[in-house]
Motif scaffolding. Structure first.
Motif, mmCIF file in Angstrom:
data_model
loop_
_atom_site.group_PDB
_atom_site.id
_atom_site.type_symbol
_atom_site.label_atom_id
_atom_site.label_comp_id
_atom_site.label_asym_id
_atom_site.label_seq_id
_atom_site.Cartn_x
_atom_site.Cartn_y
_atom_site.Cartn_z
ATOM 1 N N ALA A 1 0.853 -1.187 0.000
ATOM 2 C CA ALA A 1 0.000 0.000 0.000
ATOM 3 C C ALA A 1 0.885 1.232 0.000
ATOM 4 N N SER A 2 0.348 2.313 -0.484
ATOM 5 C CA SER A 2 1.057 3.583 -0.455
ATOM 6 C C SER A 2 0.027 4.690 -0.322
ATOM 7 N N ASP A 3 0.424 5.735 0.362
ATOM 8 C CA ASP A 3 -0.439 6.899 0.459
ATOM 9 C C ASP A 3 0.447 8.138 0.579
ATOM 10 N N CYS A 4 -0.155 9.271 0.381
ATOM 11 C CA CYS A 4 0.571 10.527 0.440
ATOM 12 C C CYS A 4 0.721 10.946 1.893
ATOM 13 N N THR A 5 1.938 11.288 2.298
ATOM 14 C CA THR A 5 2.203 11.750 3.647
ATOM 15 C C THR A 5 2.741 13.166 3.587
ATOM 16 N N HIS A 6 2.088 14.076 4.307
ATOM 17 C CA HIS A 6 2.531 15.472 4.373
ATOM 18 C C HIS A 6 3.665 15.529 5.382
ATOM 19 N N TYR B 1 5.932 16.501 0.453
ATOM 20 C CA TYR B 1 5.152 15.259 0.549
ATOM 21 C C TYR B 1 6.049 14.063 0.282
ATOM 22 N N TRP C 1 5.585 9.595 -0.528
ATOM 23 C CA TRP C 1 4.686 8.462 -0.772
ATOM 24 C C TRP C 1 5.411 7.186 -0.354
ATOM 25 N N TYR D 1 4.297 0.691 1.946
ATOM 26 C CA TYR D 1 4.120 -0.166 3.101
ATOM 27 C C TYR D 1 4.000 -1.608 2.630
#
Length: 191
Positions: A165-170, A178, A180, A183
């Motif tokens: 999984a991957s998501d945008c992290t501020h 940012y 990405w 995981y």
């Protein structure tokens, strides 16, 4: 007294942004925070050691990228940007670490099964939910079991399910940095 014009302009740019909220920084103990950061840096604590574990399989790879610089800039053209080393591990190293950890490995689900639900006398219905109850996991398990064994090998043959999984992290409280991260999840059952 030590603020440069450029630094002051950057500060003005930050506080004039539409998404800057003064209440986010009210009450922050800046002096204590600066002192803590200074102590950590002076003591050499700023360097993380999470990748320094013995036999964890971490590899540091230097990364360089060509970055195009606008033609009106002081040094236009393509400039090579060198990043700090990128720390990463192979999937095999991650699996070895987790499978050698008795506390964590006891919760791994290595035997797949078909999950079904039935109400009363009606026909049962296939329930899809976890990776280890999926048709793909069942097929992979059967395929591995059907392979000829190596001479003298009595080890259990299993499929280890991995999910990505991957998501945008501020990265900052204010600004536009940012990341990405990727995981890797191991299929396990919680008890």
């Amino acid at each position: 007294m030590q603020k440069t014009k450029a630094g002051f302009k950057r500060l003005i740019d930050i506080i004039c942004r539409w998404d800057f909220r003064p209440e986010d920084i009210q009450g922050v103990p800046w002096d204590a925070l600066n002192e803590q950061l200074g102590e950590s840096d002076a003591a050499g604590d700023m360097e993380d050691t999470w990748y320094d574990e013995p036999d964890a399989g971490w590899t540091a790879t230097p990364i360089s990228l060509p970055i195009p610089i606008h033609r009106l800039a002081k040094s236009p053209g393509v400039q090579e940007y060198h990043f700090p080393p990128f720390h990463h591990r192979s999937i095999v190293a991650i699996l070895k670490e987790k499978m050698n950890n008795a506390d964590e490995f006891q919760h791994f689900h290595l035997e797949p099964y078909e999950l079904r639900w039935q109400k009363g006398d009606t026909a049962s219905v296939r329930v899809h939910g976890e990776l280890y109850t999926s048709p793909a996991f069942l097929e992979a398990h059967e395929e591995i079991q059907a392979l000829p064994r190596a001479p003298g090998c009595t080890l259990q043959r299993v499929v280890v399910g991995l999910m990505y999984a991957s998501d945008c992290t501020h990265l900052t409280s204010f600004g536009s940095a940012y990341l990405w991260p990727l995981y890797v999840f191991r299929e396990r059952i919680e008890v």
